[in-house]
Write a protein that holds these residues in place. Structure first.
Motif, PDB file in Angstrom:
ATOM      1  N   ARG A   1      37.628  28.418  26.965  1.00 58.09           N
ATOM      2  CA  ARG A   1      38.747  29.265  27.385  1.00 58.09           C
ATOM      3  C   ARG A   1      38.622  29.486  28.881  1.00 58.09           C
ATOM      4  O   ARG A   1      37.528  29.669  29.401  1.00 58.09           O
ATOM      5  N   SER A   2      39.749  29.489  29.572  1.00 60.32           N
ATOM      6  CA  SER A   2      39.794  29.816  30.996  1.00 60.32           C
ATOM      7  C   SER A   2      40.852  30.885  31.199  1.00 60.32           C
ATOM      8  O   SER A   2      41.901  30.863  30.548  1.00 60.32           O
ATOM      9  N   PHE A   3      40.562  31.825  32.104  1.00 57.21           N
ATOM     10  CA  PHE A   3      41.457  32.943  32.348  1.00 57.21           C
ATOM     11  C   PHE A   3      41.611  33.179  33.839  1.00 57.21           C
ATOM     12  O   PHE A   3      40.628  33.090  34.580  1.00 57.21           O
ATOM     13  N   ASN A   4      42.811  33.511  34.254  1.00 60.14           N
ATOM     14  CA  ASN A   4      43.004  34.015  35.601  1.00 60.14           C
ATOM     15  C   ASN A   4      42.593  35.475  35.584  1.00 60.14           C
ATOM     16  O   ASN A   4      43.099  36.260  34.770  1.00 60.14           O
ATOM     17  N   LEU A   5      41.664  35.836  36.444  1.00 62.62           N
ATOM     18  CA  LEU A   5      41.222  37.222  36.525  1.00 62.62           C
ATOM     19  C   LEU A   5      42.258  38.029  37.294  1.00 62.62           C
ATOM     20  O   LEU A   5      42.829  37.536  38.272  1.00 62.62           O
ATOM     21  N   PRO A   6      42.520  39.276  36.887  1.00 65.23           N
ATOM     22  CA  PRO A   6      43.566  40.070  37.536  1.00 65.23           C
ATOM     23  C   PRO A   6      43.212  40.510  38.954  1.00 65.23           C
ATOM     24  O   PRO A   6      44.104  40.838  39.729  1.00 65.23           O
ATOM     25  N   VAL A   7      41.917  40.535  39.294  1.00 68.48           N
ATOM     26  CA  VAL A   7      41.462  40.901  40.634  1.00 68.48           C
ATOM     27  C   VAL A   7      40.271  40.025  40.993  1.00 68.48           C
ATOM     28  O   VAL A   7      39.677  39.383  40.136  1.00 68.48           O
ATOM     29  N   SER A   8      39.912  40.027  42.270  1.00 70.23           N
ATOM     30  CA  SER A   8      38.741  39.277  42.708  1.00 70.23           C
ATOM     31  C   SER A   8      37.474  39.981  42.252  1.00 70.23           C
ATOM     32  O   SER A   8      37.397  41.212  42.270  1.00 70.23           O
ATOM     33  N   VAL A   9      36.495  39.181  41.835  1.00 67.78           N
ATOM     34  CA  VAL A   9      35.226  39.727  41.359  1.00 67.78           C
ATOM     35  C   VAL A   9      34.084  39.141  42.168  1.00 67.78           C
ATOM     36  O   VAL A   9      34.218  38.099  42.805  1.00 67.78           O
ATOM     37  N   ASP A  10      32.946  39.830  42.126  1.00 66.73           N
ATOM     38  CA  ASP A  10      31.726  39.372  42.789  1.00 66.73           C
ATOM     39  C   ASP A  10      30.879  38.660  41.733  1.00 66.73           C
ATOM     40  O   ASP A  10      30.087  39.287  41.028  1.00 66.73           O
ATOM     41  N   ALA A  11      31.052  37.342  41.623  1.00 67.02           N
ATOM     42  CA  ALA A  11      30.374  36.569  40.577  1.00 67.02           C
ATOM     43  C   ALA A  11      28.859  36.608  40.731  1.00 67.02           C
ATOM     44  O   ALA A  11      28.131  36.469  39.741  1.00 67.02           O
ATOM     45  N   ASP A  12      28.362  36.820  41.957  1.00 65.63           N
ATOM     46  CA  ASP A  12      26.903  36.872  42.167  1.00 65.63           C
ATOM     47  C   ASP A  12      26.273  38.089  41.501  1.00 65.63           C
ATOM     48  O   ASP A  12      25.078  38.097  41.231  1.00 65.63           O
ATOM     49  N   LYS A  13      27.067  39.123  41.236  1.00 66.35           N
ATOM     50  CA  LYS A  13      26.546  40.345  40.611  1.00 66.35           C
ATOM     51  C   LYS A  13      26.961  40.464  39.144  1.00 66.35           C
ATOM     52  O   LYS A  13      26.784  41.507  38.524  1.00 66.35           O
ATOM     53  N   ALA A  14      27.518  39.397  38.583  1.00 71.53           N
ATOM     54  CA  ALA A  14      27.972  39.419  37.195  1.00 71.53           C
ATOM     55  C   ALA A  14      26.790  39.572  36.248  1.00 71.53           C
ATOM     56  O   ALA A  14      25.683  39.108  36.534  1.00 71.53           O
ATOM     57  N   GLN A  15      27.043  40.206  35.115  1.00 74.14           N
ATOM     58  CA  GLN A  15      26.029  40.379  34.081  1.00 74.14           C
ATOM     59  C   GLN A  15      26.589  39.881  32.761  1.00 74.14           C
ATOM     60  O   GLN A  15      27.768  40.090  32.463  1.00 74.14           O
ATOM     61  N   ALA A  16      25.746  39.219  31.966  1.00 68.24           N
ATOM     62  CA  ALA A  16      26.162  38.719  30.660  1.00 68.24           C
ATOM     63  C   ALA A  16      25.064  39.010  29.652  1.00 68.24           C
ATOM     64  O   ALA A  16      23.884  38.924  29.958  1.00 68.24           O
TER      65      ALA A  16
END
Length: 153
Positions: A103-118
């Motif tokens: 799945r791919s999604f357009n995010l509604p705002v810009s995010v800081d992918a370097d600080k993402a948590q999963a």
């Protein structure tokens, strides 16, 4: 006193048409099953002041078989659900999706992918994508009134 609702014979038809327009035309692959669009998985996306939060249901998928990436403002989740040994069986219903899922999604705002948590728990993928500082809400305080009764302007 009981409430009596007037029956509208077209309510069921309207509801069915609403579902068709909401899910059929905006997401036609849902009507096509496992077609050229491939198997899929359900996702929830929500927002807080600080982050975009995503939940994805990936039952039967191991965490090491999940690939998550952010390119620009597009989030992509890929997973591999290995097929079970079904040789010699006759299926009467088969709804579990196997193989490559994406799945791919357009995010509604810009995010800081370097600080993402999963994190991954019990077949659910949880993502927290922090918003970049420039799109986070900034509080603006109202200045206290001037004591001599004059306006600050």
């Amino acid at each position: 006193m009981t409430n009596v609702a007037q029956w509208d014979p077209f309510t069921e038809l309207r509801n069915a048409m609403d579902r068709l327009f909401e899910e059929g035309f905006s997401r036609p692959w849902r009507l096509l099953g496992t077609s050229e669009y491939g198997p899929s998985f359900p996702v929830e996306m929500s927002s807080t002041d600080d982050a975009i939060e995503i939940k994805a249901a990936l039952p039967g998928v191991r965490p090491e078989d999940v690939d998550i990436s952010v390119t620009g403002d597009v989030l992509t989740i890929k997973a591999e659900h290995p097929a079970d040994d079904s040789e010699g069986r006759q299926f009467y219903r088969r709804e579990i999706q196997y193989g490559s899922l994406q799945r791919s999604f357009n995010l509604p705002v810009s995010v800081d992918a370097d600080k993402a948590q999963a994190r991954y728990e019990h077949g659910m993928l949880y993502l927290m994508l922090p918003k970049v500082e420039s799109v986070r809400p900034k509080p603006i305080k109202i200045a206290a009134p001037v004591q001599n009764g004059t306006s600050p302007h």
